[in-house]
Motif scaffolding. Structure first.
Motif, PDB file in Angstrom:
ATOM      1  N   ALA A 269       7.151  -7.845  -2.938  1.00 14.61           N
ATOM      2  CA  ALA A 269       7.497  -6.468  -2.578  1.00 14.61           C
ATOM      3  C   ALA A 269       6.976  -5.470  -3.597  1.00 14.61           C
ATOM      4  CB  ALA A 269       9.014  -6.340  -2.423  1.00 14.61           C
ATOM      5  N   LEU A 270       7.117  -5.790  -4.886  1.00 17.76           N
ATOM      6  CA  LEU A 270       6.662  -4.876  -5.931  1.00 17.76           C
ATOM      7  C   LEU A 270       5.146  -4.751  -5.940  1.00 17.76           C
ATOM      8  CD1 LEU A 270       9.032  -5.879  -8.870  1.00 17.76           C
ATOM      9  CD2 LEU A 270       9.226  -3.898  -7.339  1.00 17.76           C
ATOM     10  N   MET A 271       4.446  -5.807  -5.568  1.00 22.00           N
ATOM     11  CA  MET A 271       2.992  -5.753  -5.524  1.00 22.00           C
ATOM     12  C   MET A 271       2.489  -4.870  -4.388  1.00 22.00           C
ATOM     13  SD  MET A 271       1.970  -9.712  -6.453  1.00 22.00           S
ATOM     14  CE  MET A 271       0.203  -9.411  -6.231  1.00 22.00           C
ATOM     15  N   ARG A 272       3.351  -4.622  -3.382  1.00 26.52           N
ATOM     16  CA  ARG A 272       2.931  -3.754  -2.274  1.00 26.52           C
ATOM     17  C   ARG A 272       2.610  -2.336  -2.753  1.00 26.52           C
ATOM     18  NH1 ARG A 272       4.516  -4.612   3.166  1.00 26.52           N
ATOM     19  NH2 ARG A 272       3.864  -2.428   3.325  1.00 26.52           N
ATOM     20  N   GLY A 273       3.493  -1.761  -3.524  1.00 24.21           N
ATOM     21  CA  GLY A 273       3.258  -0.423  -4.054  1.00 24.21           C
ATOM     22  C   GLY A 273       3.498   0.708  -3.079  1.00 24.21           C
ATOM     23  N   ASP A 274       3.816   0.405  -1.799  1.00 29.48           N
ATOM     24  CA  ASP A 274       3.975   1.469  -0.814  1.00 29.48           C
ATOM     25  C   ASP A 274       5.330   1.425  -0.123  1.00 29.48           C
ATOM     26  OD1 ASP A 274       3.646  -0.844   0.625  1.00 29.48           O
ATOM     27  OD2 ASP A 274       2.093  -0.061   1.976  1.00 29.48           O
ATOM     28  N   LEU A 275       6.295   0.717  -0.721  1.00 31.99           N
ATOM     29  CA  LEU A 275       7.621   0.630  -0.133  1.00 31.99           C
ATOM     30  C   LEU A 275       8.516   1.732  -0.692  1.00 31.99           C
ATOM     31  CD1 LEU A 275       8.070  -3.251  -0.216  1.00 31.99           C
ATOM     32  CD2 LEU A 275       7.377  -1.816   1.729  1.00 31.99           C
ATOM     33  N   GLY A 276       9.464   2.184   0.106  1.00 28.62           N
ATOM     34  CA  GLY A 276      10.307   3.299  -0.309  1.00 28.62           C
ATOM     35  C   GLY A 276      11.363   2.920  -1.327  1.00 28.62           C
TER      36      GLY A 276
END
Length: 354
Positions: A269-276
Motif C-alpha cells: 500500500a505504501l509503495m502505491r503512493g496514490d492512496l488517500g
C-alpha cells in the motif's frame, strides 16, 4: 438503504405534488453544504437542508403554497418553481450561523418524480463510489426540465469545470443557468484487510457513513459473518495481491490476524503512493518494528511517513472492538473531510478563484 432514501422514494411514488428544495449556494457559515436537498409535500418531508428556522420557513412556504392551490386560491403555475431565494442566517431567521443560503425551489411533475425515484432506487441498491449521479434543474426563466446524468457524461464533465465542489451548484450549460445537485454521496472507497472482531465492528461503524467498503480476508467463515450496506466482500488467499486493484484515492485499513501479512499489505500500500489513507492497527512498538523493516526493504522516509499506526483518534484508549471501530471511523471521516476541503481549495486556485 442509506441517506434515508426510503423516505425520499416513498414521497416520490405518492400521488401528492412534490417540491424539491435544495441548497443552491452558500456564503459563510451555514448548516448544510451546497447540494443538500429535501422533498416537501402537503404534509410530509424527506431529507433536510439544515433544520432550524431556515428549514421551517422554507417548508412553511411550500406547504402554504400547496394549500392555496388545493383550496383553489392559486393554480400550479403560481407555485414557486425554478426560483432561487437567498436567506440570510441572522437575527431575522433566529439563527446565528452568520452566513447565507440560496435555496432552490423546483416543483416536480409526474415524469420528473418517476425519473428521480428510479435513480434514487438505483443508488440505494447499488451505491456509487466515484462516478456519481447528478440531477440538473433549470433556474427560473430558462427552458428545460429535470435531467439526470452520470458524471462521466458530457454534461457532467461540464459541471466538473463549473464549480469547486462535487456537491452541486449553479452553472451555465448551453447558455442556460442550471442548478446541479449530486444525488449520491460521492462515497470514498474504503478497503479493510481483516474480517476479525475489529474488522466486523468497523463494517458496522462505517455503514451509515460516506464510504464504499471492501472487506478482504482469506477466511470464508469470517467473511460469512459480515453483512452491511455499501459493502463488498472479497475472499483472497493472498490479500496483499489485492492492493494493486485498489483505486487511487481510496482509504486502506490493515488489521489482519497475522503480523507478517499486515507487513506485506502495508508495504504494498505504501509503495502505491496514490492512496488517500493507509492505517494499520497496532502499538507504537509494532510501528517501530515495521518502520525498521520497511526501511530495510528499500522504502524511503516519504513512503513510510504515509503510514498511520496506531489508528484511531487521540484520547480513546478502550480496546473493545466497537470502541476501536468508533475511534477509527471518526479518524477516517476527519481525513476524508480534510481531503475534500483540500481538493476544493486546489481546484479554486487552479481556476483563479480566491
Amino acid at each position: 438503504m442509506t441517506l434515508s432514501l426510503r423516505h425520499h422514494i416513498d414521497l416520490l411514488t405518492s400521488p401528492d405534488p412534490v417540491m424539491m428544495v435544495s441548497v443552491a449556494a452558500v456564503k459563510g457559515s451555514t448548516p448544510r453544504e451546497v447540494g443538500a436537498f429535501m422533498l416537501v409535500t402537503r404534509n410530509r418531508t424527506a431529507g433536510t437542508i439544515g433544520g432550524g428556522n431556515l428549514e421551517h420557513q422554507v417548508t412553511r412556504r411550500v406547504v402554504d403554497a400547496f394549500a392555496e392551490q388545493l383550496d383553489g386560491k392559486s393554480d400550479t403555475a403560481m407555485l414557486p418553481n425554478g426560483e432561487i431565494v437567498r436567506f440570510p442566517l441572522g437575527p431575522g431567521l433566529g439563527q446565528c450561523c452568520g452566513g447565507s443560503v440560496e435555496v432552490g425551489f423546483h416543483l416536480l411533475d409526474a415524469g420528473q418524480k418517476a425519473d428521480l425515484g428510479d435513480v434514487l432506487s438505483e443508488i440505494a441498491s447499488e451505491p456509487v463510489s466515484q462516478s456519481g449521479r447528478w440531477v440538473m434543474l433549470p433556474v427560473a426563466g430558462d427552458a428545460g426540465g429535470l435531467h439526470i446524468a452520470a458524471s462521466d457524461s458530457l454534461q457532467a464533465g461540464m459541471l466538473a469545470s463549473g464549480f469547486g465542489t462535487e456537491r452541486g451548484g449553479i452553472v451555465t450549460i448551453n447558455g442556460a443557468e442550471t442548478l446541479c445537485l449530486r444525488l449520491d454521496e460521492a462515497l470514498t472507497p474504503m478497503w479493510i484487510f481483516g474480517a476479525g472482531h475489529v474488522g466486523q465492528a468497523l463494517v458496522s461503524a462505517l455503514a451509515p457513513l460516506p464510504f464504499d467498503v471492501h472487506l478482504i480476508d482469506s477466511r470464508d467463515d469470517y467473511l460469512d459473518r459480515v453483512k452491511g450496506e455499501n459493502l463488498h466482500i472479497h475472499q483472497s488467499d493472498k490479500p496483499q495481491d489485492e492492493v494493486a486493484d485498489i483505486p487511487a484515492g481510496a482509504h486502506v485499513l490493515i488489521l489482519t490476524h497475522n503480523h507478517a501479512l499486515d507487513f506485506d499489505i502495508c508495504r504494498a500500500a505504501l509503495m502505491r503512493g496514490d492512496l488517500g489513507f493507509v492505517g494499520m492497527i497496532g502499538s507504537q512498538t509494532k510501528r517501530a518494528r515495521f518502520v525498521r523493516r520497511l526501511s530495510d526493504r528499500g522504502l524511503g522516509a516519504a513512503e513510510i511517513g504515509r503510514l498511520t499506526c496506531p489508528i484511531g483518534i487521540q484520547g480513546i484508549t478502550g480496546k473493545q472492538p466497537v470502541v476501536i471501530a468508533a475511534s477509527v471511523a471518526a479518524q477516517v471521516l476527519s481525513v476524508r473531510e480534510a481531503q475534500m476541503a483540500q481538493n476544493q481549495t486546489t481546484k479554486a486556485a487552479s481556476d483563479g478563484v480566491g
